[in-house]
Scaffold this motif. Structure first.
Motif, PDB file in Angstrom:
ATOM      1  N   LEU A 145      16.738  15.648  74.381  1.00 43.13           N
ATOM      2  CA  LEU A 145      15.538  15.229  73.657  1.00 43.13           C
ATOM      3  C   LEU A 145      15.274  13.746  73.794  1.00 43.13           C
ATOM      4  N   CYS A 146      13.983  13.413  73.727  1.00 47.87           N
ATOM      5  CA  CYS A 146      13.586  12.007  73.744  1.00 47.87           C
ATOM      6  C   CYS A 146      13.529  11.537  72.296  1.00 47.87           C
ATOM      7  N   GLY A 147      14.349  10.563  71.968  1.00 44.98           N
ATOM      8  CA  GLY A 147      14.362  10.086  70.593  1.00 44.98           C
ATOM      9  C   GLY A 147      15.309   8.919  70.437  1.00 44.98           C
ATOM     10  N   ASP A 148      15.437   8.501  69.174  1.00 43.38           N
ATOM     11  CA  ASP A 148      16.267   7.343  68.861  1.00 43.38           C
ATOM     12  C   ASP A 148      17.530   7.839  68.159  1.00 43.38           C
ATOM     13  N   ALA A 149      18.664   7.604  68.803  1.00 46.47           N
ATOM     14  CA  ALA A 149      19.920   8.123  68.255  1.00 46.47           C
ATOM     15  C   ALA A 149      20.376   7.321  67.037  1.00 46.47           C
ATOM     16  N   LEU A 150      19.693   6.201  66.736  1.00 47.37           N
ATOM     17  CA  LEU A 150      20.059   5.443  65.531  1.00 47.37           C
ATOM     18  C   LEU A 150      19.244   5.924  64.332  1.00 47.37           C
ATOM     19  N   SER A 151      17.917   6.068  64.534  1.00 50.42           N
ATOM     20  CA  SER A 151      17.091   6.544  63.403  1.00 50.42           C
ATOM     21  C   SER A 151      17.155   8.069  63.287  1.00 50.42           C
ATOM     22  N   LEU A 152      17.669   8.737  64.317  1.00 50.88           N
ATOM     23  CA  LEU A 152      17.767  10.201  64.384  1.00 50.88           C
ATOM     24  C   LEU A 152      16.386  10.855  64.366  1.00 50.88           C
ATOM     25  N   ARG A 153      15.398  10.116  64.937  1.00 50.27           N
ATOM     26  CA  ARG A 153      14.038  10.659  64.999  1.00 50.27           C
ATOM     27  C   ARG A 153      13.558  10.738  66.436  1.00 50.27           C
ATOM     28  N   GLN A 154      12.675  11.712  66.673  1.00 49.12           N
ATOM     29  CA  GLN A 154      12.081  11.835  68.003  1.00 49.12           C
ATOM     30  C   GLN A 154      10.960  10.814  68.145  1.00 49.12           C
ATOM     31  N   ALA A 155      10.442  10.725  69.380  1.00 45.43           N
ATOM     32  CA  ALA A 155       9.414   9.717  69.653  1.00 45.43           C
ATOM     33  C   ALA A 155       8.215   9.871  68.722  1.00 45.43           C
ATOM     34  N   GLU A 179      18.978  19.980  61.704  1.00 43.34           N
ATOM     35  CA  GLU A 179      18.615  18.568  61.825  1.00 43.34           C
ATOM     36  C   GLU A 179      19.867  17.793  62.195  1.00 43.34           C
ATOM     37  N   LEU A 180      19.724  16.898  63.171  1.00 47.37           N
ATOM     38  CA  LEU A 180      20.888  16.126  63.605  1.00 47.37           C
ATOM     39  C   LEU A 180      21.462  15.318  62.447  1.00 47.37           C
ATOM     40  N   SER A 181      20.575  14.832  61.559  1.00 43.29           N
ATOM     41  CA  SER A 181      21.074  14.024  60.436  1.00 43.29           C
ATOM     42  C   SER A 181      22.036  14.843  59.576  1.00 43.29           C
ATOM     43  N   ALA A 182      21.768  16.132  59.432  1.00 46.22           N
ATOM     44  CA  ALA A 182      22.668  16.977  58.625  1.00 46.22           C
ATOM     45  C   ALA A 182      23.995  17.174  59.343  1.00 46.22           C
ATOM     46  N   LEU A 183      23.923  17.309  60.662  1.00 47.57           N
ATOM     47  CA  LEU A 183      25.164  17.536  61.413  1.00 47.57           C
ATOM     48  C   LEU A 183      26.055  16.306  61.408  1.00 47.57           C
ATOM     49  N   LEU A 184      25.423  15.116  61.324  1.00 44.04           N
ATOM     50  CA  LEU A 184      26.215  13.886  61.394  1.00 44.04           C
ATOM     51  C   LEU A 184      26.623  13.355  60.033  1.00 44.04           C
ATOM     52  N   ASP A 185      25.967  13.872  58.980  1.00 39.71           N
ATOM     53  CA  ASP A 185      26.243  13.369  57.641  1.00 39.71           C
ATOM     54  C   ASP A 185      27.730  13.520  57.337  1.00 39.71           C
ATOM     55  N   GLU A 186      28.268  12.492  56.686  1.00 41.46           N
ATOM     56  CA  GLU A 186      29.717  12.554  56.458  1.00 41.46           C
ATOM     57  C   GLU A 186      30.076  13.527  55.348  1.00 41.46           C
ATOM     58  N   GLN A 187      31.227  14.126  55.504  1.00 40.62           N
ATOM     59  CA  GLN A 187      31.755  14.989  54.446  1.00 40.62           C
ATOM     60  C   GLN A 187      32.139  14.110  53.264  1.00 40.62           C
ATOM     61  N   GLY A 188      32.221  14.713  52.090  1.00 43.37           N
ATOM     62  CA  GLY A 188      32.832  14.031  50.954  1.00 43.37           C
ATOM     63  C   GLY A 188      31.909  13.140  50.151  1.00 43.37           C
ATOM     64  N   GLU A 189      30.573  13.288  50.341  1.00 43.51           N
ATOM     65  CA  GLU A 189      29.691  12.522  49.472  1.00 43.51           C
ATOM     66  C   GLU A 189      29.726  13.138  48.079  1.00 43.51           C
ATOM     67  N   SER A 190      29.214  12.370  47.078  1.00 40.55           N
ATOM     68  CA  SER A 190      29.356  12.877  45.724  1.00 40.55           C
ATOM     69  C   SER A 190      28.529  14.156  45.489  1.00 40.55           C
ATOM     70  N   ASP A 191      27.340  14.220  46.067  1.00 36.61           N
ATOM     71  CA  ASP A 191      26.541  15.443  45.900  1.00 36.61           C
ATOM     72  C   ASP A 191      26.998  16.496  46.894  1.00 36.61           C
TER      73      ASP A 191
END
Ligand SMILES: C[S@@+](CC[C@H](N)C(=O)[O-])C[C@H]1O[C@@H](n2cnc3c(N)ncnc32)[C@H](O)[C@@H]1O
Length: 231
Positions: A145-155, A179-191
């Motif tokens: 995909l064409c996108g920004d791997a830092l913002s996790l958004r496409q063009a 969503e890539l953001s969900a896959l990368l989100d770290e385990q162990g957050e309070s919610d």
């Protein structure tokens, strides 16, 4: 003789222009280094279904090397079995994911992966050849995909969404989108659960056997489909 063959092969081009280096840090990794780095995770590179994501994939130097190794495994296991060669070579393609900022790199990366798959596949092609070729093109459209791997958004500003392709009964794929953001989100957050911006989509679910687990919930799930009908 060795000297002659050295003279014949042109030097590998690792930059396209000074401007692209300045603007995007575009310096490609030479093939010897790609190979050495893949050797560090050699077993995973050979496993047909191990998933790889390259977040600044350029034109695919790493992904093509990994596909090359996976297709060698497919050849070793299924070289004499056209149907299995077909489906497992497609499975190998489904396991590779990439993101890059520059559209021309994304296009080239998809082309290189497609050509590599096609070259390995054609000698084993079955009557489903047309469908398989179209399926692999479709998979690459979804996975590279064409996108920004830092913002996790496409063009276009939408979130990067990747498709998980799972092979069922050796002939059908289950397709789920995350969503890539969900896959990368770290385990162990309070919610335990988080929600997308519109509040409607649950991004996480629990493993019933482990109440503390957070596994991403798919945004979308499709019915099972024959591999040659994927496109
Ligand atoms: C150093 S090159 C590496 C390319 C490839 N991984 C390789 O090793 O040959 C960097 C690539 O990262 C891309 N890039 C830079 N920033 C990026 C970002 N925030 N998100 C996605 N891609 C990015 C550039 O467009 C360029 O193609």
């Amino acid at each position: 003789m060795a000297e002659e063959s050295l003279k014949e092969s042109p030097p590998e081009q690792i930059i396209k222009s000074r401007k692209r280096v300045q603007d995007h840090g575009e310096v490609f990794t030479p093939s010897w280094l790609v190979s050495d780095m893949c050797d560090l995770v050699a077993q995973e590179c050979e496993r047909i279904d191990s998933r790889f994501l390259e977040p600044a994939c350029g034109d695919g130097n790493f992904l093509t090397e990994v596909l090359y190794r996976k297709l060698n495994t497919v050849q070793r296991h299924y070289g004499r079995d056209a149907l299995n060669f077909e489906v497992y070579s497609i499975l190998a393609v489904t396991s590779l994911y990439g993101v890059d900022l520059l559209p021309d790199n994304v296009t080239r990366c998809r082309e290189r992966l497609y050509q590599q798959w096609e070259e390995a596949y054609l000698p084993h092609a079955t009557s489903m050849k047309e469908g398989c070729c179209a399926a692999v093109k479709k998979i690459l459209e979804r996975n590279i995909l064409c996108g920004d791997a830092l913002s996790l958004r496409q063009a276009d500003g939408s979130p990067i969404v990747f498709t998980e392709w799972s092979l069922i009964n050796k002939c059908k794929f289950q397709r789920r989108e995350y969503e890539l953001s969900a896959l990368l989100d770290e385990q162990g957050e309070s919610d335990l659960f988080s929600f997308s911006l519109d509040g409607s989509t649950q991004l996480w679910q629990q493993d019933p056997d482990d109440p503390t687990s957070r596994i991403p919930a798919p945004k979308k799930e499709y019915p099972l489909i024959d591999y040659w009908r994927l496109s």
